[in-house]
Write a protein that holds these residues in place. Structure first.
Motif, PDB file in Angstrom:
ATOM      1  N   ASN A 121       0.828  -1.214   0.000  1.00 58.33           N
ATOM      2  CA  ASN A 121       0.000   0.000   0.000  1.00 58.33           C
ATOM      3  C   ASN A 121       0.862   1.264   0.000  1.00 58.33           C
ATOM      4  OD1 ASN A 121      -2.667  -1.021  -0.177  1.00 58.33           O
ATOM      5  ND2 ASN A 121      -2.636  -1.569   1.980  1.00 58.33           N
ATOM      6  N   PRO A 122       1.834   1.401   0.917  1.00 60.47           N
ATOM      7  CA  PRO A 122       2.704   2.582   0.850  1.00 60.47           C
ATOM      8  C   PRO A 122       3.598   2.583  -0.391  1.00 60.47           C
ATOM      9  CG  PRO A 122       3.428   1.088   2.587  1.00 60.47           C
ATOM     10  CD  PRO A 122       2.083   0.608   2.132  1.00 60.47           C
ATOM     11  N   LEU A 123       3.921   1.406  -0.924  1.00 62.14           N
ATOM     12  CA  LEU A 123       4.716   1.356  -2.152  1.00 62.14           C
ATOM     13  C   LEU A 123       3.936   1.973  -3.312  1.00 62.14           C
ATOM     14  CD1 LEU A 123       7.165   0.456  -3.809  1.00 62.14           C
ATOM     15  CD2 LEU A 123       6.110  -1.814  -4.008  1.00 62.14           C
ATOM     16  N   VAL A 124       2.662   1.619  -3.435  1.00 64.67           N
ATOM     17  CA  VAL A 124       1.837   2.160  -4.520  1.00 64.67           C
ATOM     18  C   VAL A 124       1.666   3.668  -4.389  1.00 64.67           C
ATOM     19  CG1 VAL A 124      -0.498   2.159  -5.513  1.00 64.67           C
ATOM     20  CG2 VAL A 124       0.613  -0.008  -4.939  1.00 64.67           C
ATOM     21  N   THR A 125       1.405   4.152  -3.179  1.00 63.18           N
ATOM     22  CA  THR A 125       1.230   5.599  -3.002  1.00 63.18           C
ATOM     23  C   THR A 125       2.543   6.353  -3.180  1.00 63.18           C
ATOM     24  OG1 THR A 125       1.475   5.402  -0.584  1.00 63.18           O
ATOM     25  CG2 THR A 125      -0.758   5.338  -1.476  1.00 63.18           C
ATOM     26  N   SER A 126       3.669   5.694  -2.915  1.00 64.57           N
ATOM     27  CA  SER A 126       4.974   6.318  -3.141  1.00 64.57           C
ATOM     28  C   SER A 126       5.316   6.368  -4.631  1.00 64.57           C
ATOM     29  CB  SER A 126       6.074   5.546  -2.396  1.00 64.57           C
ATOM     30  OG  SER A 126       5.868   5.570  -1.006  1.00 64.57           O
ATOM     31  N   LEU A 127       4.890   5.349  -5.363  1.00 64.18           N
ATOM     32  CA  LEU A 127       5.176   5.290  -6.802  1.00 64.18           C
ATOM     33  C   LEU A 127       4.270   6.206  -7.605  1.00 64.18           C
ATOM     34  CD1 LEU A 127       5.574   1.410  -7.258  1.00 64.18           C
ATOM     35  CD2 LEU A 127       7.411   3.104  -7.275  1.00 64.18           C
ATOM     36  N   TYR A 128       3.033   6.404  -7.131  1.00 66.22           N
ATOM     37  CA  TYR A 128       2.045   7.173  -7.895  1.00 66.22           C
ATOM     38  C   TYR A 128       1.448   8.276  -7.016  1.00 66.22           C
ATOM     39  CZ  TYR A 128       2.397   3.210 -11.107  1.00 66.22           C
ATOM     40  OH  TYR A 128       2.872   2.253 -11.969  1.00 66.22           O
ATOM     41  N   THR A 129       2.269   9.218  -6.633  1.00 66.06           N
ATOM     42  CA  THR A 129       1.819  10.284  -5.734  1.00 66.06           C
ATOM     43  C   THR A 129       0.761  11.178  -6.376  1.00 66.06           C
ATOM     44  OG1 THR A 129       3.669  11.657  -6.484  1.00 66.06           O
ATOM     45  CG2 THR A 129       4.016  10.357  -4.486  1.00 66.06           C
ATOM     46  N   GLU A 130       0.712  11.187  -7.721  1.00 63.78           N
ATOM     47  CA  GLU A 130      -0.215  12.078  -8.417  1.00 63.78           C
ATOM     48  C   GLU A 130      -1.618  11.466  -8.566  1.00 63.78           C
ATOM     49  OE1 GLU A 130       1.434   9.331 -11.491  1.00 63.78           O
ATOM     50  OE2 GLU A 130       2.204  10.360  -9.713  1.00 63.78           O
ATOM     51  N   GLU A 131      -1.776  10.174  -8.353  1.00 63.72           N
ATOM     52  CA  GLU A 131      -3.087   9.521  -8.498  1.00 63.72           C
ATOM     53  C   GLU A 131      -3.211   8.347  -7.526  1.00 63.72           C
ATOM     54  OE1 GLU A 131      -3.600   7.978 -12.423  1.00 63.72           O
ATOM     55  OE2 GLU A 131      -1.512   7.384 -12.655  1.00 63.72           O
ATOM     56  N   LYS A 132      -3.101   8.653  -6.260  1.00 62.42           N
ATOM     57  CA  LYS A 132      -3.057   7.613  -5.229  1.00 62.42           C
ATOM     58  C   LYS A 132      -4.305   6.733  -5.212  1.00 62.42           C
ATOM     59  CE  LYS A 132      -0.401  10.566  -2.070  1.00 62.42           C
ATOM     60  NZ  LYS A 132      -0.450  11.245  -0.754  1.00 62.42           N
ATOM     61  N   THR A 133      -5.470   7.358  -5.136  1.00 61.95           N
ATOM     62  CA  THR A 133      -6.699   6.591  -4.983  1.00 61.95           C
ATOM     63  C   THR A 133      -6.970   5.724  -6.209  1.00 61.95           C
ATOM     64  OG1 THR A 133      -7.601   8.367  -3.599  1.00 61.95           O
ATOM     65  CG2 THR A 133      -9.157   6.737  -4.410  1.00 61.95           C
ATOM     66  N   THR A 134      -6.713   6.266  -7.397  1.00 62.19           N
ATOM     67  CA  THR A 134      -6.904   5.501  -8.625  1.00 62.19           C
ATOM     68  C   THR A 134      -6.013   4.270  -8.649  1.00 62.19           C
ATOM     69  OG1 THR A 134      -7.569   7.417  -9.937  1.00 62.19           O
ATOM     70  CG2 THR A 134      -6.660   5.549 -11.140  1.00 62.19           C
ATOM     71  N   LYS A 135      -4.731   4.454  -8.345  1.00 63.06           N
ATOM     72  CA  LYS A 135      -3.799   3.316  -8.408  1.00 63.06           C
ATOM     73  C   LYS A 135      -4.034   2.321  -7.272  1.00 63.06           C
ATOM     74  CE  LYS A 135      -1.361   2.754 -11.203  1.00 63.06           C
ATOM     75  NZ  LYS A 135      -1.579   2.201 -12.558  1.00 63.06           N
ATOM     76  N   LEU A 136      -4.503   2.794  -6.122  1.00 61.33           N
ATOM     77  CA  LEU A 136      -4.872   1.867  -5.055  1.00 61.33           C
ATOM     78  C   LEU A 136      -6.049   0.994  -5.493  1.00 61.33           C
ATOM     79  CD1 LEU A 136      -4.505   4.033  -1.822  1.00 61.33           C
ATOM     80  CD2 LEU A 136      -3.241   1.931  -2.348  1.00 61.33           C
ATOM     81  N   ASN A 137      -6.987   1.582  -6.251  1.00 59.38           N
ATOM     82  CA  ASN A 137      -8.095   0.796  -6.794  1.00 59.38           C
ATOM     83  C   ASN A 137      -7.601  -0.216  -7.809  1.00 59.38           C
ATOM     84  OD1 ASN A 137     -11.159   1.523  -6.169  1.00 59.38           O
ATOM     85  ND2 ASN A 137      -9.976   3.404  -5.919  1.00 59.38           N
ATOM     86  N   HIS A 138      -6.674   0.207  -8.680  1.00 60.18           N
ATOM     87  CA  HIS A 138      -6.121  -0.714  -9.673  1.00 60.18           C
ATOM     88  C   HIS A 138      -5.341  -1.842  -8.996  1.00 60.18           C
ATOM     89  CE1 HIS A 138      -6.231   2.598 -13.017  1.00 60.18           C
ATOM     90  NE2 HIS A 138      -7.419   2.138 -12.702  1.00 60.18           N
ATOM     91  N   PHE A 139      -4.591  -1.500  -7.959  1.00 60.43           N
ATOM     92  CA  PHE A 139      -3.854  -2.505  -7.204  1.00 60.43           C
ATOM     93  C   PHE A 139      -4.809  -3.476  -6.523  1.00 60.43           C
ATOM     94  CE2 PHE A 139      -1.959  -3.286  -2.822  1.00 60.43           C
ATOM     95  CZ  PHE A 139      -1.180  -4.368  -3.208  1.00 60.43           C
TER      96      PHE A 139
END
Length: 406
Positions: A121-139
């Motif tokens: 979870n923190p890895l995804v938000t660190s990698l995609y700081t510009e679209e956190k919620t979208t990429k968390l949904n994709h993850f």
């Protein structure tokens, strides 16, 4: 510290999705073999509830500890540990001989699952700081996606008369692959470390009223989504001959919904999505507990639409609106959801057995009564998220910028 130029965020994201796939396969396959385990090892519903719950309390134990130490030891070391736990848990399940080996193996898998979330979870938000919620949904679409795959594996291998041990063994393939990938890739530091937010500010952020409110709501969203899915084969076996197909249908809806999170979030704010989701989840749960025949498949679709965005949207909302909570905030939220499910599962396993006992062994209505009791939770959440929508609307009018608010 690893430089940005050596970070392959696409490969890291794909490896993260594969690790989450193993996590979800464990849920899907266990849901499919739960009744078989009960028969093979002569376990009652209370014992099955305890075994199932072990994965859910092993998860929050790992995710909370991981949330505290991830900034210190790094995400890569946590994921190596997750790989070891997954490998040991899967192998011990395959060679289980009774209640306690199943208990321990499920605990190890739960610890592995929690460690994956604590790091990814923190890895995804660190990698995609510009679209956190979208990429968390994709993850997180790989969680219901893995449940779909897991239930299909159970149905296919069962028809081929292959035992549950073979079904569990299929998880070894993605486990070995994600372990290899993570061992070769470079990792960034967490977003909080990169932005220079102090540890004191992080703990202050998780003590804020908004975080505490979302933490409490996560207890309810976790139970609504995961308890129902994990126990659907047990709860609805007397209502439908295709209980596992219902789980596959429900989780398939979740996969599609999370895949389209980006356009949805462009139209509707996260808190509004949560309110609509809760209304749909309550409606779907009510229909699941009252419908019969083919109508129950419609109920599963409505319920799937309802719980679709719960987990990633809750995490994304917190990380976007309370960013200083960092990895700890993300992992406290995940831990809250799973811990609630673990306690609720144990309680409902005993409640199920009590209903059957009072009915002199007739379990026709036991699953339905458990679902109706669970319905209270999303109904309460409707009120809570309606309040959140009003609160965020008022905060927006006050010109408070979410990304710097705690």
């Amino acid at each position: 510290m690893t430089t940005k130029t050596t970070i392959n965020r696409t490969q890291l994201f794909r490896a993260s999705c594969l690790a989450l796939l193993v996590t979800s396969l464990s849920f899907g396959i266990r849901a499919g073999i739960l009744n078989k385990l009960g028969v093979d090892f002569n376990l009652d519903k209370a014992q099955l509830g305890t075994i199932t719950a072990t994965a859910f309390w092993g998860f929050p134990l790992a995710v909370v500890i991981g949330g505290v130490i991830v900034d210190i030891i790094g995400m890569k070391r946590l994921l190596v540990l997750a790989f070891i736990f997954h490998l040991a848990g899967i192998l011990l399940t395959i060679f289980a001989t009774g209640f306690w080996p199943l208990f321990l193996s499920t605990l190890l898998v739960g610890l592995a699952n929690g460690t994956v979330e604590a790091a990814c979870n923190p890895l995804v938000t660190s990698l995609y700081t510009e679209e956190k919620t979208t990429k968390l949904n994709h993850f997180h679409l790989w969680f219901p996606g893995g449940i779909v795959i897991g239930t299909v594996i159970v149905m296919l291998l069962t028809k081929l008369n292959l035992g549950w041990q073979i079904q569990v063994a299929t998880m070894l393939i993605p486990t070995l692959i994600y372990g290899y990938l993570f061992s070769k890739l470079d990792f960034p530091v967490t977003e909080r470390v990169a932005s220079g937010v102090s540890t004191a500010d992080m703990y202050k952020a998780v003590a804020s009223p908004l975080f505490i409110f979302m933490f409490i709501c996560m207890l309810g969203t976790g139970i609504t989504e995961l308890f129902t899915g994990q126990w659907i084969d047990v709860l609805l076996k007397n209502v439908s001959d295709n209980a596992l197909l219902l789980l596959t249908l429900e989780t398939g809806i979740m996969v599609v919904g999370r895949a389209f999170a980006k356009p949805i979030l462009k139209m509707v704010e996260p808190q509004v999505v949560l309110l609509i989701s809760t209304i749909l989840a309550a409606t779907g749960l009510y229909l699941l507990s009252t419908a019969s025949g083919n109508t129950i498949f419609f109920a599963a679709v409505i319920f799937g639409m309802g719980v679709c965005f719960f987990w990633p949207m809750m995490l994304g909302f917190v990380n976007t609106n309370i960013p200083r909570s960092g990895a700890l905030g993300l992992n406290l939220m995940g831990g809250a959801g799973m811990f609630a499910v673990s306690i609720y599962t144990m309680f409902m396993g005993s409640y199920y057995d009590q209903i059957v006992k009072e009915a002199n062994g007739d379990n026709t209505l036991a699953g339905v009564k458990v679902l109706q009791a669970t319905l209270i939770i999303p109904i309460v959440l409707v009120v809570a998220f309606a309040g959140l929508v009003l609160y965020m609307r008022g905060r927006k009018k006050a010109v408070i910028i979410p990304e710097v608010a705690v």
